[in-house]
Design a protein around this motif. Sequence first.
Motif, PDB file in Angstrom:
ATOM      1  N   CYS A  42       0.034  -4.639 -13.540  1.00 25.57           N
ATOM      2  CA  CYS A  42      -0.055  -3.967 -12.251  1.00 25.57           C
ATOM      3  C   CYS A  42       0.550  -4.878 -11.188  1.00 25.57           C
ATOM      4  CB  CYS A  42      -1.511  -3.661 -11.908  1.00 25.57           C
ATOM      5  SG  CYS A  42      -2.289  -2.480 -13.015  1.00 25.57           S
ATOM      6  N   PRO A  99       5.010  -8.529  -6.817  1.00 23.70           N
ATOM      7  CA  PRO A  99       5.140  -7.131  -6.425  1.00 23.70           C
ATOM      8  C   PRO A  99       5.988  -6.360  -7.423  1.00 23.70           C
ATOM      9  CG  PRO A  99       6.663  -8.464  -5.161  1.00 23.70           C
ATOM     10  CD  PRO A  99       5.847  -9.429  -6.005  1.00 23.70           C
ATOM     11  N   VAL A 156       6.544  -2.944  -3.683  1.00 25.56           N
ATOM     12  CA  VAL A 156       5.149  -2.508  -3.567  1.00 25.56           C
ATOM     13  C   VAL A 156       4.287  -3.758  -3.690  1.00 25.56           C
ATOM     14  CG1 VAL A 156       3.308  -1.094  -4.529  1.00 25.56           C
ATOM     15  CG2 VAL A 156       5.677  -0.276  -4.599  1.00 25.56           C
ATOM     16  N   VAL A 157       3.599  -4.105  -2.617  1.00 26.62           N
ATOM     17  CA  VAL A 157       2.758  -5.297  -2.569  1.00 26.62           C
ATOM     18  C   VAL A 157       1.305  -4.849  -2.593  1.00 26.62           C
ATOM     19  CG1 VAL A 157       2.095  -7.328  -1.225  1.00 26.62           C
ATOM     20  CG2 VAL A 157       4.494  -6.611  -1.302  1.00 26.62           C
ATOM     21  N   ARG A 158       0.592  -5.226  -3.641  1.00 20.91           N
ATOM     22  CA  ARG A 158      -0.804  -4.829  -3.793  1.00 20.91           C
ATOM     23  C   ARG A 158      -1.719  -5.965  -3.355  1.00 20.91           C
ATOM     24  NH1 ARG A 158      -2.881  -1.918  -9.201  1.00 20.91           N
ATOM     25  NH2 ARG A 158      -1.517  -0.343  -8.282  1.00 20.91           N
ATOM     26  N   ARG A 196      -5.527  -7.447  -3.045  1.00 25.06           N
ATOM     27  CA  ARG A 196      -6.850  -7.341  -3.664  1.00 25.06           C
ATOM     28  C   ARG A 196      -7.858  -8.050  -2.759  1.00 25.06           C
ATOM     29  NH1 ARG A 196      -4.580  -8.822  -9.737  1.00 25.06           N
ATOM     30  NH2 ARG A 196      -3.744  -6.751 -10.159  1.00 25.06           N
ATOM     31  N   GLU A 206      -1.631   2.338   1.062  1.00 26.39           N
ATOM     32  CA  GLU A 206      -2.066   3.169  -0.049  1.00 26.39           C
ATOM     33  C   GLU A 206      -3.368   2.631  -0.604  1.00 26.39           C
ATOM     34  OE1 GLU A 206       2.117   4.966  -1.747  1.00 26.39           O
ATOM     35  OE2 GLU A 206       1.289   3.186  -2.730  1.00 26.39           O
ATOM     36  N   THR A 250      -5.795   2.474  -3.755  1.00 28.06           N
ATOM     37  CA  THR A 250      -5.588   2.642  -5.188  1.00 28.06           C
ATOM     38  C   THR A 250      -6.895   2.929  -5.913  1.00 28.06           C
ATOM     39  OG1 THR A 250      -5.971   0.394  -6.046  1.00 28.06           O
ATOM     40  CG2 THR A 250      -3.873   0.814  -4.915  1.00 28.06           C
ATOM     41  N   ASN A 291      -7.945  -1.403  -4.493  1.00 29.49           N
ATOM     42  CA  ASN A 291      -7.018  -2.290  -3.812  1.00 29.49           C
ATOM     43  C   ASN A 291      -6.269  -1.535  -2.726  1.00 29.49           C
ATOM     44  OD1 ASN A 291      -7.604  -4.510  -5.572  1.00 29.49           O
ATOM     45  ND2 ASN A 291      -6.354  -3.541  -7.142  1.00 29.49           N
ATOM     46  N   GLN A 307      -2.337  -1.124  -1.014  1.00 30.09           N
ATOM     47  CA  GLN A 307      -0.922  -1.394  -1.225  1.00 30.09           C
ATOM     48  C   GLN A 307      -0.115  -1.170   0.045  1.00 30.09           C
ATOM     49  OE1 GLN A 307      -0.329  -0.299  -5.942  1.00 30.09           O
ATOM     50  NE2 GLN A 307       0.483   1.106  -4.434  1.00 30.09           N
ATOM     51  N   ARG A 360       3.867  -0.398   0.837  1.00 30.87           N
ATOM     52  CA  ARG A 360       5.133  -0.007   0.205  1.00 30.87           C
ATOM     53  C   ARG A 360       6.306  -0.287   1.132  1.00 30.87           C
ATOM     54  NH1 ARG A 360       4.867   3.295  -4.317  1.00 30.87           N
ATOM     55  NH2 ARG A 360       7.114   3.560  -4.039  1.00 30.87           N
TER      56      ARG A 360
END
Length: 378
Positions: free
Chosen positions: A13, A19, A27-29, A31, A58, A60, A64, A66, A68
């Motif tokens: 993921c 990313p 896309v940087v998630r 946490r 976003e 998730t 988390n 995100q 974009r």
Amino acid sequence: MADAVHPEIKGWCPGAHRPMMAADGLVVRVRPPLGRVTPAQALGLADLAETFGTGFVELTSRANIQIRGVSDHALVLERLAALGLLDDDPKFEARRNVICDPFRHAQDAGLVAALVEGLRAEEFAALPGKFGFVIDTGPARRLAQVSGDIRLEGAENGLMLRADGQSFGLTVKRAEAVVLALDLARWFLASGGVGPDRRGRLRRHLTGSPLPVQFQGTAHPLPEAPAIIPGAHGALTLVAGAFGQLATCDLRTLAQTERTLLTTPWRMIALEGPAPDLSPDAITDPRDPRLKVRACTGAPGCPQATVETRKLAASLAPLVEGALHVSGCAKGCAHPGIEALTLVGRDGCFDLVRAGTPWDKPARQGLAPETLADLIRR
């Protein structure tokens, strides 16, 4: 009629340090530590999404957040570090996959913190990217539908440790729960659970490697809680974004309440007390028709999609009687499971799958987007 499609499944993921590239940028998630976002952090995330991203964040299904469309990854990392939202060690960030019930955050914060601290040990660096832990200790399981390899759940006599896919769990004391959960992860690694492709999962591993007796028990999982929907739930209010997207103006409004925000695996933000006035993009009404439809990013954001999804989903939502999944391609990122109706993008049109997954054989194919409203009404 088209045959079933077998999508490519990634073994990891995205994260902040690592990313994922999409058609509209990285896309940087993020946490958030212990699933908490302070008002200052929420404002900082809104700034980042507006300055370097799409103007939305976003939410998730892994609890988390995100961003974009990121082009300047180095600067985003610098800002995330200043906000206290970046792990120093990229490998630790990748394995810090712990989801807890936000309604029991106060009761279970110690379990979460101890488990996260235990995962810092280098021996756990070998865990697969999707390997995760679920902490769901209430009198009914709110996270029963949330994926997790090792689960700490409520039991009639306290807590139990349960390996994913097992019908029963081992009754444990709260003081020993984290130690035993980490021991189970050690067994998974030592017994070859990771596999040659490094995508191993505990449920699959147990089909060929019996669970050691020290992790077996007779405690039965408690009943599932009702599905979580937006709106007031006791002391908490849950706020969803249409199709998982929350506008930065709404994130700012939530931050201005000066209350800590909790991320959830239901693609919603939880906060104590009532929700403030938000834009029409935010959802706090459990009757909102957009809740009946799942939709992924679609084109042009996703390089694998040839169709726009979210605007279409919004237009179809008031027409849907049951549930609908609008997927930009056969991967089914928004809902990799069975749905009553699934529209799957292919070559600029849609295939229709009934009571199946996005990669199943369609009942109809090559449907133009402008014909779908009449089809859904039937």
